[in-house]
Enzyme design. Structure first.
Site, PDB file in Angstrom:
ATOM      1  N   HIS A  36       1.158   5.223  -2.380  1.00 22.17           N
ATOM      2  CA  HIS A  36       1.600   6.583  -2.048  1.00 22.17           C
ATOM      3  C   HIS A  36       2.780   7.116  -2.847  1.00 22.17           C
ATOM      4  CE1 HIS A  36      -1.123   7.275   1.284  1.00 22.17           C
ATOM      5  NE2 HIS A  36      -0.848   6.063   1.767  1.00 22.17           N
ATOM      6  N   HIS A  55       0.827  -1.203   0.000  1.00 16.43           N
ATOM      7  CA  HIS A  55       0.000   0.000   0.000  1.00 16.43           C
ATOM      8  C   HIS A  55       0.868   1.262   0.000  1.00 16.43           C
ATOM      9  CE1 HIS A  55      -2.932   3.010   1.250  1.00 16.43           C
ATOM     10  NE2 HIS A  55      -2.145   3.289   2.270  1.00 16.43           N
ATOM     11  N   GLU A  98      -6.031   9.162   0.688  1.00 17.36           N
ATOM     12  CA  GLU A  98      -6.267   7.719   0.727  1.00 17.36           C
ATOM     13  C   GLU A  98      -7.342   7.247  -0.258  1.00 17.36           C
ATOM     14  OE1 GLU A  98      -4.392   5.559   2.090  1.00 17.36           O
ATOM     15  OE2 GLU A  98      -3.277   6.725   3.566  1.00 17.36           O
ATOM     16  N   SER A 124      -3.795   0.750  -4.226  1.00 11.35           N
ATOM     17  CA  SER A 124      -3.060  -0.432  -3.766  1.00 11.35           C
ATOM     18  C   SER A 124      -3.954  -1.655  -3.629  1.00 11.35           C
ATOM     19  CB  SER A 124      -2.373  -0.136  -2.427  1.00 11.35           C
ATOM     20  OG  SER A 124      -3.334   0.111  -1.425  1.00 11.35           O
TER      21      SER A 124
HETATM   22  N1  NLE Z   1      -7.267  -1.453   1.133  1.00 15.86           N
HETATM   23  C1  NLE Z   1      -5.944  -1.009   0.823  1.00 15.86           C
HETATM   24  C2  NLE Z   1      -5.133  -2.144   0.171  1.00 15.86           C
HETATM   25  O1  NLE Z   1      -5.616  -3.264   0.094  1.00 15.86           O
HETATM   26  O2  NLE Z   1      -4.022  -1.904  -0.254  1.00 15.86           O
HETATM   27  C3  NLE Z   1      -5.197  -0.514   2.053  1.00 15.86           C
HETATM   28  C4  NLE Z   1      -5.842   0.681   2.722  1.00 15.86           C
HETATM   29  C5  NLE Z   1      -5.031   1.241   3.864  1.00 15.86           C
HETATM   30  C6  NLE Z   1      -5.629   2.493   4.421  1.00 15.86           C
HETATM   31 FE   FE2 Z   2      -2.018   5.170   3.280  1.00 13.93          FE
END
Ligand code: NLE
Ligand code: FE2
Length: 303
Positions: free
Chosen positions: A183, A178, A223, A242
Site C-alpha cells: 500500500h 502487505h 487490493e 505484496s
Molecule cells: N496475499 C497477500 C500477501 O501475501 O501479501 C495479502 C492479501 C491481503 C488482502
Molecule cells: Fe490491503
C-alpha cells in the site's frame, strides 16, 4: 405521512451508524473481522501458540492507540526481521518487471532496507508529506464500513504484526509486509490516492448493500487492480504487490482480465483460496477514478 413504511430509505437509514464527520468518529477497536485473534484453521499460524500470543500483543497496542499520538514502535524480533528481509528481497526482484510505473517511481522514497522493518509512524510521516494521508494502527481486518470510511479522511488503517514464517511469499490476510510493500508506495502517488479516497467518500452514509459493493470495488482496484502499460499488464493492487506468488501468477497465462464497470455486479471476493482467477485491468488511474465517481453519485442522490 412520514412513516417509515412509506419511506423505506428513511427507515433503513435510521439503523445505520451516524455518518462520521472526522476520523475521530471512526472506532478502530471494536469492529475487527476475519481471523482476528482467533486464526482460522487454514491460516499458517493456526497451530503456533507463540505466534498467536505475539500477534495479539501487537494487536492490543493498536487497540489502545489514540488519534494524534505517535503510533507505538514495535520491537520486532530477529525472526520477524528475517521474514521482512526475505519478503523485501524476493519481491524486489519482480518489481521492475511486474509493478506499475507509479509504484516504481514511489518505491525509492521509502529507502526500504532488509535490515530493518519500517515503523508505521515513520511511514505515516512520509505519506503526510506527499499526499496528506495518515496511517492508523488496527488490530486486524477492520469492518468494511469503518475501513472505507477511513479512506474518506485520508486515513489508512494498517495492521502491525507480521505474517507467519512458514510462508513468507503468501498470506491470506493483511500483515505489515502487505501494508508496507503493497500500500505505502501507491498511497504517496496523488492520482492513486484520489482513487482510494473516492471509494472512501462514497462510503460515508452508504447503505449496507452499497458498502458491500464498494468493498468489492475497493478489493478489485486498491487490493487486486492491474493496469495496462504499453500493452503489458502491471500490478498496482497491494494484494498482488505484496505476494511473490501472486505477482508471478498475474503474469502467467492462468488468470483472465476484464474491464471494470463499477455499475455491474462484481464477482465474489476470495480471501483464502490462493490467487485471483480474474483481475480487472485499468487503462489509467484517472479513468478508473472517474468511473468510480459516476457510481458514487448514484449512492448519494438516492434520497
Ligand atoms: N496475499 C497477500 C500477501 O501475501 O501479501 C495479502 C492479501 C491481503 C488482502
Ligand atoms: Fe490491503
Amino acid at each position: 405521512r412520514n412513516s417509515p413504511k412509506e419511506h423505506p430509505r428513511v427507515s433503513s437509514a435510521a439503523v445505520l451508524p451516524p455518518v462520521p464527520r472526522s476520523i475521530h468518529d471512526i472506532p478502530n477497536g471494536d469492529h475487527i473481522l476475519g481471523f482476528g485473534a482467533n486464526l482460522a484453521e487454514d491460516h499458517p499460524g493456526y497451530h503456533d501458540e507463540e505466534y498467536k500470543r505475539r500477534r495479539s500483543c501487537i494487536a492490543d497496542l493498536a487497540k489502545k492507540h489514540k488519534i494524534g499520538e505517535p503510533i507505538p514502535e514495535i520491537n520486532y524480533t530477529t525472526e520477524e526481521a528475517h521474514v521482512w528481509a526475505e519478503v523485501l528481497t524476493k519481491l524486489s526482484e519482480l518489481y521492475p518487471s511486474h509493478a506499475c510505473k507509479e509504484y516504481l517511481e514511489s518505491f525509492p522514497l521509502f529507502n526500504f532496507s532488509p535490515n530493518k522493518i519500517p515503523q508505521l509512524e515513520e511511514l505515516s510521516q512520509i505519506l503526510q508529506h506527499y499526499t496528506g494521508w495518515k496511517i492508523r494502527p488496527v488490530a486486524g481486518l477492520l469492518h468494511p464500513r469503518q475501513f472505507l470510511n477511513g479512506l474518506a479522511f485520508k486515513t489508512f488503517h494498517s495492521t502491525q504484526y507480521i505474517r507467519h514464517t512458514s510462508n513468507p511469499m503468501y498470506t491470506p490476510e493483511p500483515d505489515i509486509c502487505h501494508e508496507i510493500l503493497g500500500h505505502m508506495p501507491m498511497l504517496v502517488h496523488p492520482e492513486f490516492a484520489d482513487l482510494a479516497q473516492v471509494i472512501g467518500l462514497a462510503s460515508l452514509g452508504a447503505s449496507d448493500k452499497e458498502i458491500w459493493h464498494l468493498t468489492k470495488l475497493y478489493w478489485y482496484t486498491v487490493e487486486f487492480g492491474t493496469i495496462e502499460e504499453n500493452k503489458e499488464v502491471k500490478a498496482f493492487g497491494a494484494g498482488i504487490l505484496s505476494s511473490f506468488g501472486e505477482l508471478q501468477h498475474m503474469k502467467s497465462s492462468k488468470p483472465t482480465f476484464q474491464k471494470l464497470d463499477p455499475f455491474a455486479q462484481l464477482p465474489k471476493m476470495s480471501y483464502k483460496d490462493g490467487f485471483q482467477n480474474m483481475y480487472f485491468l485499468c487503462q489509467s488511474f484517472s479513468d478508473t477514478t472517474e468511473k468510480l465517481r459516476s457510481y458514487a453519485r448514484t449512492i448519494h442522490s438516492g434520497n
